[in-house]
Enzyme design. Sequence first.
Site, short mmCIF file in Angstrom:
data_model
loop_
_atom_site.label_atom_id
_atom_site.label_comp_id
_atom_site.label_asym_id
_atom_site.label_seq_id
_atom_site.Cartn_x
_atom_site.Cartn_y
_atom_site.Cartn_z
N GLU B 50 22.52 -12.17 30.31
CA GLU B 50 21.44 -11.30 30.79
C GLU B 50 21.28 -11.57 32.27
O GLU B 50 20.99 -12.69 32.67
CB GLU B 50 20.09 -11.68 30.15
CG GLU B 50 19.96 -11.40 28.68
CD GLU B 50 18.63 -11.95 28.15
OE1 GLU B 50 17.74 -12.32 28.96
OE2 GLU B 50 18.50 -12.02 26.93
N ASP B 61 6.85 -14.41 32.59
CA ASP B 61 7.65 -15.59 32.90
C ASP B 61 6.82 -16.81 33.27
O ASP B 61 5.82 -16.70 33.96
CB ASP B 61 8.64 -15.27 34.03
CG ASP B 61 9.76 -14.38 33.55
OD1 ASP B 61 10.40 -14.75 32.55
OD2 ASP B 61 9.96 -13.31 34.13
#
Lengths: 398, 267
Positions: B50, B61
Amino acid sequence: MSTPESTILGHFGPYGGRFVPEALIGALEELEAAHISSQKDPVFQAQLAHLHLTYTGRPSILTEAKRFAEHAGGARILLKREDLNHTGSHKINNVLGQALLTKRMGKKRIIAETGAGQHGVASATAAALMGLECVVYMGEEDTRRQSLNVARMKILGAEVIPVTTGSRTLKDAINEAMRDWVTNVDTTHYLLGTVAGPHPFPTMVRDFHKIIGEEAKIQVQELIGRLPDAVLACVGGGSNAIGIFHDFIPNAQVRLIGLEAGGDGVETGRHAATITGGSAGVLHGTRSYVLQDANGQTVESHSISAGLDYPGVGPEHAYLHDIGRAEYRAITDSQAMEAFALLSKTEGIIPAIESAHALAGAMQVGKELGPDAVLLINLSGRGDKDVQTAAQYFGIPL
Amino acid sequence: MTTTLDQLFVKVRAENRAALIAYIPAGFPTIEGCNKAIAALVAGGVDAIEIGFPYSDPVMDGPIIQAAAERSLSQGTGAADVFAALKCATDLGVAAVVMTYWNPIEKYGVDEFAKSIATNGGSGVITPDLTIEESDRWRDATNKYGISPIYVVAPSTGDARLAKVTARCSGFIYAASLMGVTGTRTSISSGASDLVARVRKVSNVPVAVGLGVSNRDQAREVAGYADGVIVGSAFIKCLLDAKSEDEGLKAITALAQGLAEGVREGR
């Protein structure tokens, strides 16, 4: 014209909606349901009305600023005094509503973001009043600039977490609050402070602030026997502006004017005038206007007013702009500070620097419309918190 | 249309194991260094990569990926670097996708973004903040260019919604192991296996588990019930902690080797 109501999933034309991690969808649906049911619940509405009467200090009064008006083309200037609310700004309208909703959902902890500290102080106040745990995220840079408000929040029993990521200002505080929310969503309500963010926030926060315009409409009509020619308010995220605009939207003859933070001037790139100088994009869960670069990265905003220093804006404002129902102008730091000093010296009212942007707008629009015009200005907050910034700006030794 | 990613899941099912999927942001640790990191991951045995599109406001995140994104953005990483990194991975023969928040796609142009993924050999795009309600244009663009839209589902996603979201996924379904942000964790939440089991009831699309997986033992555990194991922060931490670029690259190859064994030991 019809009122641009948010439709399914909170869209305002192409703006609004939900752009969030799937983990938050359940909480947003729960909040939406709680908001809709509370709007129809006479018990909830009575509770909120009672709080406004006995705690907030509503209705807020209308003050005519006659000496200030001499500097605004002679137009009549009517100030909606949200600065006189408990905690010193309009922010209390929203936090009391959301804190009641938090209890309705059975949650015991609230988190909030704050830039200047006004929304953080208001959230800490509501949490203290209702016995909720309160954590406020604030950019490290802002905790230094607004140390007095940090102390206020702590005195009120809130925990203040300085955010050290990104630009260390409001936008990063929102990022950190969203990360907390994703992690603790079962027990926690995110008490967002403006009409931005994912649905239902833009609609819900507006519904808690629309009382400003509803009161003002009656007050202006009682005073002058007609509607004002224009309604002016400062726009960062846009909550006080939507609050005073909302009830006037169906009255097409009333101009709605939002004043954005022009910082050093929109042409310099150092500003926070999102509608004037930004473009359509997605930030913090909603599609609206955003200050962004060619790769869609958020660009840092700049304003002397911490409360307007945000690179996004509520989606309903983006829509009102695009359909031409409201107009948006940028006011520079120096124009705002001139209006700040002028209102203080001519009326004995020290405004928040945020609200001074609306006053600077009134000076322009008053001159454009002339002495027959009546302008309603939302004086959204008081300037006590800005004394240090103003002293520095005007060279007053502390 | 069958993508390289689809072929990978057919292959790992035949081998009765899970796929190892690694995450690395474009432009990290440097624009040059990212290509080396991709090669080091492939050398260590990852099956798919990815490529992250570093973003200024990454609300999904944790601190490790935030730090990597900040470092990457400070070097001016843009869409062209993301597609270059994607091509670098696909040229090395592994399946590759891009993971990005929605705004960079919208800014680049929804149709153009899907097209650039396809022309650089990419199999799909993971969009952690795109809800299915907002995804009609994206569905049309991904269909047009034959790439997979990949959505994230969470332990809080109810069964009815799980059916709706997974119906829009192809390639794989990204199952978030816990309620929270990306980062290394000492143990894998039991919510992960429950979530995968619930996904299986409504979809035949392969399911990969991410958030918190960082070592061989955790990879083995997740491979016991999932089709793919996604590791991001642990690789980035190796690169952030290393005293030199070489040391960092060796560390991620070694970590990948261990994880690659883990995904083969789960069943």
